[in-house]
Design a protein around this motif. Sequence first.
Motif, PDB file in Angstrom:
ATOM      1  N   VAL A   1       0.860  -1.183   0.000  1.00  0.00           N
ATOM      2  CA  VAL A   1       0.000   0.000   0.000  1.00  0.00           C
ATOM      3  C   VAL A   1       0.893   1.229   0.000  1.00  0.00           C
ATOM      4  CG1 VAL A   1      -2.000   1.079   1.076  1.00  0.00           C
ATOM      5  CG2 VAL A   1      -1.536  -1.331   1.501  1.00  0.00           C
ATOM      6  N   PHE A   2       0.514   2.227  -0.788  1.00  0.00           N
ATOM      7  CA  PHE A   2       1.376   3.404  -0.925  1.00  0.00           C
ATOM      8  C   PHE A   2       0.725   4.646  -0.350  1.00  0.00           C
ATOM      9  CE2 PHE A   2       1.900   0.399  -4.368  1.00  0.00           C
ATOM     10  CZ  PHE A   2       3.194  -0.006  -4.101  1.00  0.00           C
ATOM     11  N   TYR A   3       1.498   5.342   0.447  1.00  0.00           N
ATOM     12  CA  TYR A   3       1.007   6.573   1.063  1.00  0.00           C
ATOM     13  C   TYR A   3       1.946   7.720   0.733  1.00  0.00           C
ATOM     14  CZ  TYR A   3      -2.326   3.933   3.832  1.00  0.00           C
ATOM     15  OH  TYR A   3      -3.372   3.153   4.220  1.00  0.00           O
ATOM     16  N   ILE A   4       1.406   8.915   0.822  1.00  0.00           N
ATOM     17  CA  ILE A   4       2.237  10.110   0.755  1.00  0.00           C
ATOM     18  C   ILE A   4       2.250  10.682   2.168  1.00  0.00           C
ATOM     19  CG2 ILE A   4       2.559  12.396  -0.239  1.00  0.00           C
ATOM     20  CD1 ILE A   4       2.795  10.287  -2.359  1.00  0.00           C
ATOM     21  N   ALA A   5       3.425  10.656   2.799  1.00  0.00           N
ATOM     22  CA  ALA A   5       3.566  11.164   4.159  1.00  0.00           C
ATOM     23  C   ALA A   5       4.360  12.460   4.092  1.00  0.00           C
ATOM     24  CB  ALA A   5       4.280  10.133   5.033  1.00  0.00           C
TER      25      ALA A   5
ATOM     26  N   ILE B   1      -4.954  -8.359   6.143  1.00  0.00           N
ATOM     27  CA  ILE B   1      -5.071  -7.359   7.206  1.00  0.00           C
ATOM     28  C   ILE B   1      -5.095  -5.954   6.599  1.00  0.00           C
ATOM     29  CG2 ILE B   1      -3.983  -6.443   9.301  1.00  0.00           C
ATOM     30  CD1 ILE B   1      -2.614  -9.143   9.634  1.00  0.00           C
ATOM     31  N   GLY B   2      -5.871  -5.068   7.196  1.00  0.00           N
ATOM     32  CA  GLY B   2      -5.942  -3.687   6.721  1.00  0.00           C
ATOM     33  C   GLY B   2      -4.930  -2.815   7.438  1.00  0.00           C
ATOM     34  N   VAL B   3      -4.576  -1.707   6.801  1.00  0.00           N
ATOM     35  CA  VAL B   3      -3.635  -0.766   7.407  1.00  0.00           C
ATOM     36  C   VAL B   3      -4.404   0.202   8.305  1.00  0.00           C
ATOM     37  CG1 VAL B   3      -1.989   1.094   6.966  1.00  0.00           C
ATOM     38  CG2 VAL B   3      -2.088  -0.885   5.432  1.00  0.00           C
ATOM     39  N   ASN B   4      -3.920   0.381   9.515  1.00  0.00           N
ATOM     40  CA  ASN B   4      -4.477   1.386  10.416  1.00  0.00           C
ATOM     41  C   ASN B   4      -3.682   2.673  10.193  1.00  0.00           C
ATOM     42  OD1 ASN B   4      -4.792   3.124  12.653  1.00  0.00           O
ATOM     43  ND2 ASN B   4      -5.441   1.417  13.940  1.00  0.00           N
ATOM     44  N   GLU B   5      -4.318   3.632   9.557  1.00  0.00           N
ATOM     45  CA  GLU B   5      -3.587   4.828   9.146  1.00  0.00           C
ATOM     46  C   GLU B   5      -3.124   5.682  10.320  1.00  0.00           C
ATOM     47  OE1 GLU B   5      -5.642   6.831   5.988  1.00  0.00           O
ATOM     48  OE2 GLU B   5      -5.618   5.045   4.719  1.00  0.00           O
ATOM     49  N   ILE B   6      -3.871   5.607  11.419  1.00  0.00           N
ATOM     50  CA  ILE B   6      -3.455   6.359  12.609  1.00  0.00           C
ATOM     51  C   ILE B   6      -2.141   5.782  13.145  1.00  0.00           C
ATOM     52  CG2 ILE B   6      -4.101   7.068  14.931  1.00  0.00           C
ATOM     53  CD1 ILE B   6      -6.106   8.191  13.109  1.00  0.00           C
ATOM     54  N   LYS B   7      -2.107   4.448  13.234  1.00  0.00           N
ATOM     55  CA  LYS B   7      -0.879   3.816  13.712  1.00  0.00           C
ATOM     56  C   LYS B   7       0.278   4.119  12.769  1.00  0.00           C
ATOM     57  CE  LYS B   7      -2.965  -0.229  16.000  1.00  0.00           C
ATOM     58  NZ  LYS B   7      -3.053  -1.707  15.925  1.00  0.00           N
ATOM     59  N   LEU B   8      -0.023   4.091  11.480  1.00  0.00           N
ATOM     60  CA  LEU B   8       1.013   4.359  10.493  1.00  0.00           C
ATOM     61  C   LEU B   8       1.545   5.783  10.648  1.00  0.00           C
ATOM     62  CD1 LEU B   8       2.641   3.600   7.984  1.00  0.00           C
ATOM     63  CD2 LEU B   8       0.673   4.239   6.583  1.00  0.00           C
TER      64      LEU B   8
ATOM     65  N   ARG C   1      -1.755  10.533   3.437  1.00  0.00           N
ATOM     66  CA  ARG C   1      -2.875  10.167   2.562  1.00  0.00           C
ATOM     67  C   ARG C   1      -2.421   9.060   1.628  1.00  0.00           C
ATOM     68  NH1 ARG C   1      -1.697  11.994  -2.505  1.00  0.00           N
ATOM     69  NH2 ARG C   1      -0.261  13.755  -2.646  1.00  0.00           N
ATOM     70  N   LEU C   2      -3.404   8.362   1.056  1.00  0.00           N
ATOM     71  CA  LEU C   2      -3.080   7.341   0.064  1.00  0.00           C
ATOM     72  C   LEU C   2      -2.469   8.016  -1.154  1.00  0.00           C
ATOM     73  CD1 LEU C   2      -6.175   4.966   0.117  1.00  0.00           C
ATOM     74  CD2 LEU C   2      -3.813   4.303   0.536  1.00  0.00           C
ATOM     75  N   ALA C   3      -1.478   7.352  -1.766  1.00  0.00           N
ATOM     76  CA  ALA C   3      -0.880   7.885  -2.989  1.00  0.00           C
ATOM     77  C   ALA C   3      -1.833   7.623  -4.149  1.00  0.00           C
ATOM     78  CB  ALA C   3       0.456   7.221  -3.241  1.00  0.00           C
ATOM     79  N   THR C   4      -1.786   8.493  -5.144  1.00  0.00           N
ATOM     80  CA  THR C   4      -2.599   8.262  -6.332  1.00  0.00           C
ATOM     81  C   THR C   4      -1.857   7.258  -7.220  1.00  0.00           C
ATOM     82  OG1 THR C   4      -1.510  10.009  -7.568  1.00  0.00           O
ATOM     83  CG2 THR C   4      -3.441  10.636  -6.282  1.00  0.00           C
TER      84      THR C   4
END
Length: 565
Positions: free
Chosen positions: A280-284, A297-304, A314-317
């Motif tokens: 899964v790709f995010y922009i941090a 398993i799903g990603v917990n964005e708060i933990k991330l 946010r999720l990357a496009t």
Amino acid sequence: MRISKLFGKTQREAPAEAETVSHQLLLKAGMIHQVAAGIYSYLPLGWRVLKKIGNLIRGEMDRAGGQELIMPVLQPLELWQETGRDLAFGKGLFTLSDRRERKLVLGPTHEEVITELAKYNVQSYRDLPLLLYQIQTKFRDEPRPRGGLIRVREFTMKDLYSFDTDEEGLNQSYDKMLQAYKNIFDRCGLPTLLVEADSGAIGGKASHEFMAVNESGEDEIIYCDQCHYAANLERAESVKGKLEAEKLRPREEVATPDVGSIEEVADFLKIPQSHTLKAVFYIADGKLVFVVIRGDIGVNEIKLKNALGCIDLRLATEAEVINAGLVPGAASAVGIKGIKVIADDSITSGGNFVAGANKADTHFKNVNYPRDFKADLVTDIAQARAGDECPRCGAKLSSMRGIEVGHVFKLGTFLSEKLGALFIDQSGASHPIIMGCYGIGLDRLMAAVIELNHDDKGILWPFSIAPYHVYLCPLYQESSEVEAAVEKVYSELEAEGLEVLFDDRKESPGVKFNDADLLGIPLRVTISPRTLAKNSAEIKKRSEKESELVPLEKLTEKLKELISN
RNA sequence: CGGGGUGUAGCGCAGGGGGUAGCGCGCAUGGUUUGGGACCAUGAGGUCGGCGGUUCAAAUCCGCCCACCCCGACCA
């Protein structure tokens, strides 16, 4: 109060815009009026309730040693920039400029202001500990206000801030507040559940929320029936179902035409999703981050977000993913360089996973960590689920929804360090003050009380926060002795200091009874030709079906007794 | 911000194949009724969310915008 003079009308039909019970009843009862999305006026009845809630809270705060003060709504943006929390709040902050183009914010909370205030009024350990609180309006530009008073943009908040010299002091302050909060919610007739919480934009260490368990709540609670572990989904942990260790097999490519998602991969290769690795790709804060987690398993964005220590996530496009040289649908961390890789610790059990081969329509079989790829950080970033095992006792976890009515934080020294709120200890050394903060949303509390205390007729207020205690209800007063009798009773009750709502309207019994039920006044006193024939009045509790006849001369006494119990 | 929905009298709604708007509740006046949202009569109340277009004529057809609600994202 005479209803004929009362500002605010009850409605026979609830406005269609209201979905949640509390929203419908508040509107129908004429207690609030919507001005814009998430912005409400309080009419006299609603305002009385809100004031009562405020005063009840004041009592408990004072009892715990708190001192009330008041701070400005309008705050300089610079103050927020000093702690960096202008970025943490981001768009949630209402901002404006004055005539000299100085930037201001409408305070979403007051930690900065109070820390600054403490800086100038605390010098020595002798000034501590300190508990200061405020009850006032705060503003947040919520992305989506909802549920009537449950999530609004302008709201009334009680915040208490604790200032201590050490951890032990902080723990004591924290415990005091936990106890005070239990008292407050009990007295409001609101059952709550204390859950572990994420501390969000405010930072800090330990944090708990008081949840009113209810379907119209916005938060998901993960809990364990066995050991009573309970946490907000945002931070809930769970046992992820350990997999058997496998003998590592050599990695090999496998063609997976038109197969992208984890479901498709697992179906295509006839393997469980737990034997795949998901990318899964995010922009941090503007940078691409590669997240690896077991396929089921799903990603917990708060933990991330916490693990990365970033402000914006946010999720990357898809375009951003491709630009980074990755292949959406067939990406894995195998052979990836120059991109930060964060892995959930679920990848450390089991083995021989299927993962993307970073080549279109191709996956790898038998991918193993750390043999085949490295991660910059391996930690828990998984979303807990109902059905998972409890991290404490191993029983099955369940989930339910709740309204967050209180939130307490151990802040630590983040703010006092940034703003230079220091004290001198006994040896003359300087230290940042250790802080805590403790909030209750009053509007939301009011809504939650209704959500948990109503029937199909209307609200059932507890005495502690009911707008009035007695609904005085004469029937057919215009054509009988009732008029004189009820006026006499009314002035007696008023003289005794009882809180009476007097339905002096010339309305039919049905209308009056229904309004009494809708408004949720705990006691209804009916006086009619029928009761007067027995020189009595009828008392009915809102919460009960049966009524009782009480001789007029004993009415005041009887009501006082009912109210004080 | 993505998806869905709704805007017509104070509230709930109908109308909508184009011809200048209707019902129920509420409100006002008069009368009759009398223990769980009574009845009769009369009456007041509408920029049909906004702007633009098509047309002799738009609540109705077309376009753009706005507001509000719900789900998600987000959120002391």
